[in-house]
Design a protein around this motif. Structure first.
Motif, PDB file in Angstrom:
ATOM      1  N   TYR A 283       0.734  -1.355  -0.001  1.00 24.13           N
ATOM      2  CA  TYR A 283      -0.056   0.364   0.240  1.00 24.13           C
ATOM      3  C   TYR A 283       1.071   1.560  -0.276  1.00 24.13           C
ATOM      4  O   TYR A 283       0.597   2.289  -0.474  1.00 24.13           O
ATOM      5  CB  TYR A 283      -0.901  -0.239   1.226  1.00 24.13           C
ATOM      6  CG  TYR A 283      -2.305  -0.911   1.288  1.00 24.13           C
ATOM      7  CD1 TYR A 283      -2.993  -0.971  -0.189  1.00 24.13           C
ATOM      8  CD2 TYR A 283      -2.220  -1.832   2.403  1.00 24.13           C
ATOM      9  CE1 TYR A 283      -4.052  -2.173   0.373  1.00 24.13           C
ATOM     10  CE2 TYR A 283      -2.839  -2.911   2.589  1.00 24.13           C
ATOM     11  CZ  TYR A 283      -3.863  -2.632   0.718  1.00 24.13           C
ATOM     12  OH  TYR A 283      -4.952  -4.189   1.429  1.00 24.13           O
ATOM     13  N   LYS A 284       1.760   0.815   0.680  1.00 25.24           N
ATOM     14  CA  LYS A 284       2.860   2.290   0.546  1.00 25.24           C
ATOM     15  C   LYS A 284       3.902   2.126   0.904  1.00 25.24           C
ATOM     16  O   LYS A 284       4.246   1.111   1.758  1.00 25.24           O
ATOM     17  CB  LYS A 284       1.627   2.949   2.322  1.00 25.24           C
ATOM     18  CG  LYS A 284       3.215   4.766   2.103  1.00 25.24           C
ATOM     19  CD  LYS A 284       1.581   5.717   3.534  1.00 25.24           C
ATOM     20  CE  LYS A 284       2.833   6.136   3.656  1.00 25.24           C
ATOM     21  NZ  LYS A 284       2.205   7.134   4.737  1.00 25.24           N
ATOM     22  N   VAL A 285       5.087   2.875   0.372  1.00 21.44           N
ATOM     23  CA  VAL A 285       6.743   2.705   0.888  1.00 21.44           C
ATOM     24  C   VAL A 285       7.030   3.322   1.873  1.00 21.44           C
ATOM     25  O   VAL A 285       6.523   5.019   1.451  1.00 21.44           O
ATOM     26  CB  VAL A 285       7.197   2.589  -0.466  1.00 21.44           C
ATOM     27  CG1 VAL A 285       8.793   2.567   0.281  1.00 21.44           C
ATOM     28  CG2 VAL A 285       7.290   1.372  -1.306  1.00 21.44           C
ATOM     29  N   MET A 286       8.307   4.079   2.932  1.00 20.46           N
ATOM     30  CA  MET A 286       8.409   5.050   3.645  1.00 20.46           C
ATOM     31  C   MET A 286      10.227   5.420   3.581  1.00 20.46           C
ATOM     32  O   MET A 286      10.032   4.360   3.665  1.00 20.46           O
ATOM     33  CB  MET A 286       7.532   5.437   4.787  1.00 20.46           C
ATOM     34  CG  MET A 286       6.088   6.206   4.340  1.00 20.46           C
ATOM     35  SD  MET A 286       5.528   6.276   6.199  1.00 20.46           S
ATOM     36  CE  MET A 286       6.628   8.027   6.676  1.00 20.46           C
ATOM     37  N   PHE A 287      10.559   6.564   2.523  1.00 20.06           N
ATOM     38  CA  PHE A 287      11.599   6.476   3.174  1.00 20.06           C
ATOM     39  C   PHE A 287      12.385   7.670   3.938  1.00 20.06           C
ATOM     40  O   PHE A 287      11.615   8.585   4.040  1.00 20.06           O
ATOM     41  CB  PHE A 287      12.661   6.975   1.725  1.00 20.06           C
ATOM     42  CG  PHE A 287      12.275   5.902   0.365  1.00 20.06           C
ATOM     43  CD1 PHE A 287      12.388   4.475   0.944  1.00 20.06           C
ATOM     44  CD2 PHE A 287      12.302   6.178  -0.909  1.00 20.06           C
ATOM     45  CE1 PHE A 287      12.039   3.627   0.486  1.00 20.06           C
ATOM     46  CE2 PHE A 287      13.105   5.421  -1.351  1.00 20.06           C
ATOM     47  CZ  PHE A 287      12.573   3.935  -1.272  1.00 20.06           C
TER      48      PHE A 287
ATOM     49  N   SER B 198       5.712  14.466   1.423  1.00 19.90           N
ATOM     50  CA  SER B 198       5.943  13.615   2.387  1.00 19.90           C
ATOM     51  C   SER B 198       5.227  14.330   4.008  1.00 19.90           C
ATOM     52  O   SER B 198       4.625  15.134   3.630  1.00 19.90           O
ATOM     53  CB  SER B 198       7.453  14.340   2.483  1.00 19.90           C
ATOM     54  OG  SER B 198       7.015  15.540   2.413  1.00 19.90           O
ATOM     55  N   SER B 199       5.363  13.902   5.059  1.00 23.24           N
ATOM     56  CA  SER B 199       4.831  14.633   6.090  1.00 23.24           C
ATOM     57  C   SER B 199       5.925  15.160   7.106  1.00 23.24           C
ATOM     58  O   SER B 199       5.819  15.372   7.789  1.00 23.24           O
ATOM     59  CB  SER B 199       4.359  13.659   7.165  1.00 23.24           C
ATOM     60  OG  SER B 199       5.081  12.178   7.032  1.00 23.24           O
TER      61      SER B 199
ATOM     62  N   ASN C  34       1.880  15.939   2.051  1.00 23.26           N
ATOM     63  CA  ASN C  34       0.811  15.026   1.964  1.00 23.26           C
ATOM     64  C   ASN C  34      -0.960  14.943   1.935  1.00 23.26           C
ATOM     65  O   ASN C  34      -1.693  15.036   2.190  1.00 23.26           O
ATOM     66  CB  ASN C  34       0.874  13.656   2.884  1.00 23.26           C
ATOM     67  CG  ASN C  34       1.289  13.533   4.540  1.00 23.26           C
ATOM     68  OD1 ASN C  34       0.446  14.998   4.517  1.00 23.26           O
ATOM     69  ND2 ASN C  34       0.978  12.924   5.011  1.00 23.26           N
ATOM     70  N   ASP C  35      -0.764  16.574   2.667  1.00 20.31           N
ATOM     71  CA  ASP C  35      -2.200  17.104   2.602  1.00 20.31           C
ATOM     72  C   ASP C  35      -2.569  18.371   1.547  1.00 20.31           C
ATOM     73  O   ASP C  35      -4.025  18.732   1.222  1.00 20.31           O
ATOM     74  CB  ASP C  35      -2.490  18.320   3.956  1.00 20.31           C
ATOM     75  CG  ASP C  35      -2.212  17.266   4.836  1.00 20.31           C
ATOM     76  OD1 ASP C  35      -2.891  16.302   4.875  1.00 20.31           O
ATOM     77  OD2 ASP C  35      -1.035  17.868   6.126  1.00 20.31           O
ATOM     78  N   ARG C  36      -1.555  18.663  -0.102  1.00 19.39           N
ATOM     79  CA  ARG C  36      -1.321  18.993  -1.033  1.00 19.39           C
ATOM     80  C   ARG C  36      -2.930  18.933  -1.272  1.00 19.39           C
ATOM     81  O   ARG C  36      -3.823  19.667  -1.567  1.00 19.39           O
ATOM     82  CB  ARG C  36      -0.691  19.181  -1.495  1.00 19.39           C
ATOM     83  CG  ARG C  36      -0.248  18.186  -2.107  1.00 19.39           C
ATOM     84  CD  ARG C  36       1.085  17.768  -2.834  1.00 19.39           C
ATOM     85  NE  ARG C  36       1.084  17.002  -3.711  1.00 19.39           N
ATOM     86  CZ  ARG C  36       1.636  15.725  -4.011  1.00 19.39           C
ATOM     87  NH1 ARG C  36       1.739  15.402  -2.596  1.00 19.39           N
ATOM     88  NH2 ARG C  36       1.817  14.619  -5.052  1.00 19.39           N
ATOM     89  N   SER C  37      -3.006  17.703  -1.714  1.00 23.27           N
ATOM     90  CA  SER C  37      -5.157  17.316  -2.767  1.00 23.27           C
ATOM     91  C   SER C  37      -5.381  17.614  -1.934  1.00 23.27           C
ATOM     92  O   SER C  37      -6.989  18.479  -2.746  1.00 23.27           O
ATOM     93  CB  SER C  37      -4.201  15.794  -3.258  1.00 23.27           C
ATOM     94  OG  SER C  37      -4.937  15.331  -2.189  1.00 23.27           O
ATOM     95  N   MET C  38      -5.589  17.313  -0.829  1.00 27.32           N
ATOM     96  CA  MET C  38      -7.141  18.126  -0.388  1.00 27.32           C
ATOM     97  C   MET C  38      -7.341  19.356  -0.002  1.00 27.32           C
ATOM     98  O   MET C  38      -8.356  19.984  -0.444  1.00 27.32           O
ATOM     99  CB  MET C  38      -7.347  17.376   0.947  1.00 27.32           C
ATOM    100  CG  MET C  38      -6.711  16.956   2.240  1.00 27.32           C
ATOM    101  SD  MET C  38      -7.619  16.650   3.018  1.00 27.32           S
ATOM    102  CE  MET C  38      -6.030  16.977   5.034  1.00 27.32           C
TER     103      MET C  38
END
Length: 287
Positions: free
Chosen positions: A167-171, A196-197, A237-241
């Motif tokens: 579902y998700k990969v974080m670096f 990114s967060s 990671n909030d940019r789209s909403m």
């Protein structure tokens, strides 16, 4: 008129102690009592987000992993949007870089490139009281951490021949130049979204696994439009909403690009900014 209020968690709904304050919980319940639906949209997976909400007996729909998984208010999975296997094969090559720590979130649990580093980082992050009245601060054990995040396994155990649903990969990396170059390389994949967060991480999901797109899809099933949705957040990671809803709020503690994109600026999470916005919406609804 606002019919749906969507909030990010970390840096937004959660205060500086990484919990929901009593003041914010009270505001959420007042919002729901006034007929406005409350929803969480977070980069976190369901179980850790649910723990924070259930500490205040808050029940709501949830967009998790930036939109890769969507749950109803009882925790049932409504939809998933995993990373395609071919894209993951390209992404995972970057994990071979020793300067980058990685977390791969799948339907079978978490796979981490540096197990000890991950456990210690999450223990530091989680060791906070669940509510303002709970002054206990007992160290979380590895067993408790594993229960919270389901199974945590070394990345070496990830079987490429029998790959789980990713579902998700974080670096994570303190080498920001290396992280930036990695981002530029992965962004060339047409079906991948990279955000990114925090300044030292990358959050990688399917291009359709974005908070704004998940909200839009949910709204299509309701009797209102995106113009009647409010969203609040603090990071990339909030940019789209923030860009897609009719009433967008950025936290004062948020990154500059989010504050520039949002229609309104909210007080910081240290000042219970979400609670202040909710109370303002109830008392003086925006048009």
């Amino acid at each position: 008129m606002i019919k749906l209020f969507v909030s990010d968690l970390d840096g937004t709904l959660l205060n500086e102690h990484h919990v929901i304050s009593d003041r914010t919980a009270e505001a959420i319940r007042a919002l729901q009592d006034n007929g406005i639906e409350f929803m969480v949209a977070t980069g976190r997976e369901y179980f850790s987000a649910h723990q924070l909400l259930s500490a205040h007996n808050i029940h709501c729909r949830m967009i998790n992993l930036n939109g890769a998984v969507i749950h109803d208010d009882e925790g049932n999975v409504l939809k998933t949007q995993p990373i395609e296997a071919g894209d993951f094969a390209t992404i995972i090559k970057h994990i071979e870089d020793p300067s980058i720590n990685a977390t791969v979130i799948t339907d079978k649990g978490f796979y981490v490139s540096d197990y000890e580093n991950y456990v210690q980082r999450m223990k530091r992050f989680i060791n906070n009281p669940h509510t303002e009245q709970d002054s206990g601060n007992e160290d979380i054990t590895v067993a408790q951490l594993s229960l919270l995040y389901r199974e945590i396994k070394p990345l070496s155990q990830l079987d490429s021949k029998q790959l789980p649903v990713v579902y998700k990969v974080m670096f994570f990396s303190s080498d920001l130049d290396k992280l930036g170059q990695t981002r530029r390389n992965i962004e060339t994949l047409p079906t991948i979204d990279v955000t990114s967060s925090n300044h030292d991480n990358l959050e990688i999901t399917h291009i359709k696994a974005q908070k704004g797109l998940a909200i839009e899809e949910y709204v299509r099933t309701q009797d209102y439009t995106m113009a009647e949705v409010a969203a609040i957040g603090d990071s990339l990671n909030d940019r789209s909403m923030i860009q897609m809803v009719g009433h967008s709020y950025a936290m004062a503690n948020g990154v500059d690009s989010i504050k520039e994109s949002a229609r309104y600026l909210a007080p910081s999470n240290e000042l219970d900014g979400v609670a202040q916005v909710i109370n303002q919406i109830i008392d003086n609804p925006p048009k």
